[in-house]
Design an enzyme around this catalytic site. Structure first.
Site, PDB file in Angstrom:
ATOM      1  N   ARG A  34       0.887  -1.398  -0.022  1.00  0.00           N
ATOM      2  CA  ARG A  34       0.190  -0.044  -0.236  1.00  0.00           C
ATOM      3  C   ARG A  34       0.903   1.258   0.041  1.00  0.00           C
ATOM      4  O   ARG A  34       2.269   1.219   0.562  1.00  0.00           O
ATOM      5  CB  ARG A  34      -0.862  -0.067   1.111  1.00  0.00           C
ATOM      6  CG  ARG A  34      -0.371   0.092   2.478  1.00  0.00           C
ATOM      7  CD  ARG A  34      -1.261  -0.136   3.831  1.00  0.00           C
ATOM      8  NE  ARG A  34      -0.618   0.296   4.937  1.00  0.00           N
ATOM      9  CZ  ARG A  34       0.023  -0.580   5.639  1.00  0.00           C
ATOM     10  NH1 ARG A  34       0.146  -1.940   5.392  1.00  0.00           N
ATOM     11  NH2 ARG A  34       0.568  -0.327   6.840  1.00  0.00           N
ATOM     12  N   GLY A  96      -7.035 -14.579  -3.256  1.00  0.00           N
ATOM     13  CA  GLY A  96      -7.676 -15.151  -2.009  1.00  0.00           C
ATOM     14  C   GLY A  96      -8.132 -14.124  -1.041  1.00  0.00           C
ATOM     15  O   GLY A  96      -8.634 -14.469   0.099  1.00  0.00           O
ATOM     16  N   THR A  97      -8.456 -13.207  -1.732  1.00  0.00           N
ATOM     17  CA  THR A  97      -9.292 -11.981  -0.971  1.00  0.00           C
ATOM     18  C   THR A  97     -10.716 -12.244  -0.668  1.00  0.00           C
ATOM     19  O   THR A  97     -11.359 -12.808  -1.295  1.00  0.00           O
ATOM     20  CB  THR A  97      -9.104 -10.593  -1.428  1.00  0.00           C
ATOM     21  OG1 THR A  97      -7.746 -10.162  -1.821  1.00  0.00           O
ATOM     22  CG2 THR A  97      -9.863  -9.536  -1.073  1.00  0.00           C
ATOM     23  N   ALA A 120     -10.771 -17.874  -4.815  1.00  0.00           N
ATOM     24  CA  ALA A 120     -11.287 -18.738  -3.881  1.00  0.00           C
ATOM     25  C   ALA A 120     -10.684 -18.101  -2.578  1.00  0.00           C
ATOM     26  O   ALA A 120      -9.919 -17.516  -1.895  1.00  0.00           O
ATOM     27  CB  ALA A 120     -10.426 -20.013  -3.981  1.00  0.00           C
ATOM     28  N   ALA A 121     -11.901 -18.259  -1.449  1.00  0.00           N
ATOM     29  CA  ALA A 121     -11.898 -17.732   0.009  1.00  0.00           C
ATOM     30  C   ALA A 121     -10.695 -18.412   0.675  1.00  0.00           C
ATOM     31  O   ALA A 121     -10.399 -18.105   1.604  1.00  0.00           O
ATOM     32  CB  ALA A 121     -13.161 -17.672   0.463  1.00  0.00           C
ATOM     33  N   MET A 123      -7.464 -21.456  -0.220  1.00  0.00           N
ATOM     34  CA  MET A 123      -6.727 -22.235  -1.245  1.00  0.00           C
ATOM     35  C   MET A 123      -6.036 -23.448  -0.609  1.00  0.00           C
ATOM     36  O   MET A 123      -5.356 -24.069  -1.375  1.00  0.00           O
ATOM     37  CB  MET A 123      -5.924 -21.279  -1.978  1.00  0.00           C
ATOM     38  CG  MET A 123      -6.704 -19.968  -2.661  1.00  0.00           C
ATOM     39  SD  MET A 123      -5.456 -19.392  -3.816  1.00  0.00           S
ATOM     40  CE  MET A 123      -6.659 -18.043  -4.269  1.00  0.00           C
ATOM     41  N   HIS A 153     -10.930 -17.038  14.125  1.00  0.00           N
ATOM     42  CA  HIS A 153      -9.692 -16.424  13.623  1.00  0.00           C
ATOM     43  C   HIS A 153      -8.847 -15.365  14.400  1.00  0.00           C
ATOM     44  O   HIS A 153      -9.632 -14.995  15.601  1.00  0.00           O
ATOM     45  CB  HIS A 153      -9.898 -15.744  12.036  1.00  0.00           C
ATOM     46  CG  HIS A 153     -10.350 -16.499  10.978  1.00  0.00           C
ATOM     47  ND1 HIS A 153     -11.499 -17.267  10.805  1.00  0.00           N
ATOM     48  CD2 HIS A 153      -9.503 -17.053  10.069  1.00  0.00           C
ATOM     49  CE1 HIS A 153     -11.547 -17.908   9.911  1.00  0.00           C
ATOM     50  NE2 HIS A 153     -10.383 -17.934   9.149  1.00  0.00           N
ATOM     51  N   HIS A 154      -7.830 -15.026  14.112  1.00  0.00           N
ATOM     52  CA  HIS A 154      -6.836 -14.005  14.836  1.00  0.00           C
ATOM     53  C   HIS A 154      -7.564 -12.908  15.014  1.00  0.00           C
ATOM     54  O   HIS A 154      -8.396 -12.497  14.321  1.00  0.00           O
ATOM     55  CB  HIS A 154      -5.713 -13.997  14.208  1.00  0.00           C
ATOM     56  CG  HIS A 154      -5.571 -13.627  12.616  1.00  0.00           C
ATOM     57  ND1 HIS A 154      -5.856 -12.232  12.082  1.00  0.00           N
ATOM     58  CD2 HIS A 154      -5.743 -14.351  11.491  1.00  0.00           C
ATOM     59  CE1 HIS A 154      -6.077 -12.052  11.080  1.00  0.00           C
ATOM     60  NE2 HIS A 154      -5.787 -13.437  10.412  1.00  0.00           N
ATOM     61  N   LYS A 157      -8.278 -10.211  12.043  1.00  0.00           N
ATOM     62  CA  LYS A 157      -9.402 -10.353  10.815  1.00  0.00           C
ATOM     63  C   LYS A 157     -10.341  -9.309  10.601  1.00  0.00           C
ATOM     64  O   LYS A 157     -11.079  -9.263  11.870  1.00  0.00           O
ATOM     65  CB  LYS A 157      -9.867 -11.758  10.803  1.00  0.00           C
ATOM     66  CG  LYS A 157     -10.678 -12.084   9.318  1.00  0.00           C
ATOM     67  CD  LYS A 157     -10.837 -13.622   9.299  1.00  0.00           C
ATOM     68  CE  LYS A 157     -11.536 -13.822   8.164  1.00  0.00           C
ATOM     69  NZ  LYS A 157     -10.945 -13.539   6.850  1.00  0.00           N
ATOM     70  N   GLY A 163     -14.702 -15.859   4.861  1.00  0.00           N
ATOM     71  CA  GLY A 163     -14.879 -16.295   3.574  1.00  0.00           C
ATOM     72  C   GLY A 163     -14.953 -17.869   3.379  1.00  0.00           C
ATOM     73  O   GLY A 163     -15.895 -18.406   2.694  1.00  0.00           O
TER      74      GLY A 163
END
Length: 265
Positions: A34, A96-97, A120-121, A123, A153-154, A157, A163
């Site tokens: 970014r 994978g986003t 794909a959410a 892989m 999840h951590h 996220k 996803g």
């Protein structure tokens, strides 16, 4: 395979860079980050103690001009910008986003008319085999079993449900001949009344450094069946992404997912 990585300074980006550098068939040619990243200008292999000659940059066109493939595990707004650059340079995408809106998904679909995209959410090979197990289970537990999906999840996220949880919900709903949009229940609070047996419930947990845990619960009277997948490392996602790149190398334009990549359809 000339590969660029988006979100190169992030947890997943670093794992992808390491996977590309360790793959004899792959060449790292670009590393995007970014515009406000403090890592811009640093070597992409610095965190591994390696000199790659590839510097982190926010110059999309410079990176896409060098690449045949971009692997992107970032955020929806960033991915959509990458799609536009990929169309300009005819670069294939592995995405994978998660967290896309319906309109953003439509943009991916439109782009796939011109370039090859694997979207794909999740892989991981294990997750995608789990999806097939869920389809099989759902067909056999279609009556008398309540279905709940619990994911963890951590703390970093930003979207919920994950996803992957939604993919699992879609697999179950599809096997039952339902639309997930019509039967999903996201979280419960207060006096909710009795459970509607036609619904699929979702619960999300966030904390610590959990990579990703997903359980689909089929709860009947006198028994319950739990199908669980737990990720202990992001390496499975990175290896799956490289399998997706190899898959695209033999494909033209089109929108594919990991079920296509793994031959599970």
């Amino acid at each position: 395979m000339k590969i660029a990585i988006a979100g190169a300074s992030g947890r997943m980006g670093r794992m992808l860079i390491e996977a590309v550098l360790n793959d004899s068939d792959a060449q790292l040619v670009g590393a995007l980050d970014r515009a406000d990243s403090p890592f811009l200008g640093q070597d992409a292999g610095a965190f591994l103690g390696k000199e790659t000659g590839v510097k982190l940059t926010d110059d999309l066109d410079a990176v896409f001009a060098q690449a045949d493939y971009l692997i992107d595990f970032t955020r929806p707004e960033g991915t959509i910008a990458h799609v536009a650059a990929a169309l300009r340079h005819e670069v294939k995408l592995v995405i994978g986003t998660t967290g896309f809106t319906a309109e953003q998904k439509a943009e991916l679909q439109a782009a796939a008319a011109r370039i090859g995209i694997v979207f794909a959410a999740n892989m991981s090979v294990g997750v995608n085999v789990t999806l097939k197990l869920l389809e099989f289970a759902a067909k056999h537990f279609s009556h008398g079993y309540d279905i709940e999906i619990i994911e963890a999840h951590h703390r970093h996220k930003v979207d919920a449900p994950s996803g992957t949880a939604l993919m699992m919900g879609e697999a179950v709903a599809g096997a039952l001949g339902r639309s997930l949009e019509d039967c999903a229940v996201y979280g419960r609070q207060g006096v909710t009344g009795e459970r509607d047996p036609s619904t699929i419930g979702f619960a999300a947990v966030r904390g610590g450094d959990i990579v990703g845990d997903h359980t689909v619960l089929f709860a009947g009277i006198g028994e319950r069946i739990e199908i669980t997948h737990k990720s202990s490392s992001r390496v499975s996602y990175a290896q799956g992404a490289l399998r997706a790149v190899r898959f695209l190398s033999a494909r033209g334009a089109g929108l594919f997912d990991m079920q296509d990549v793994l031959g599970l359809r």
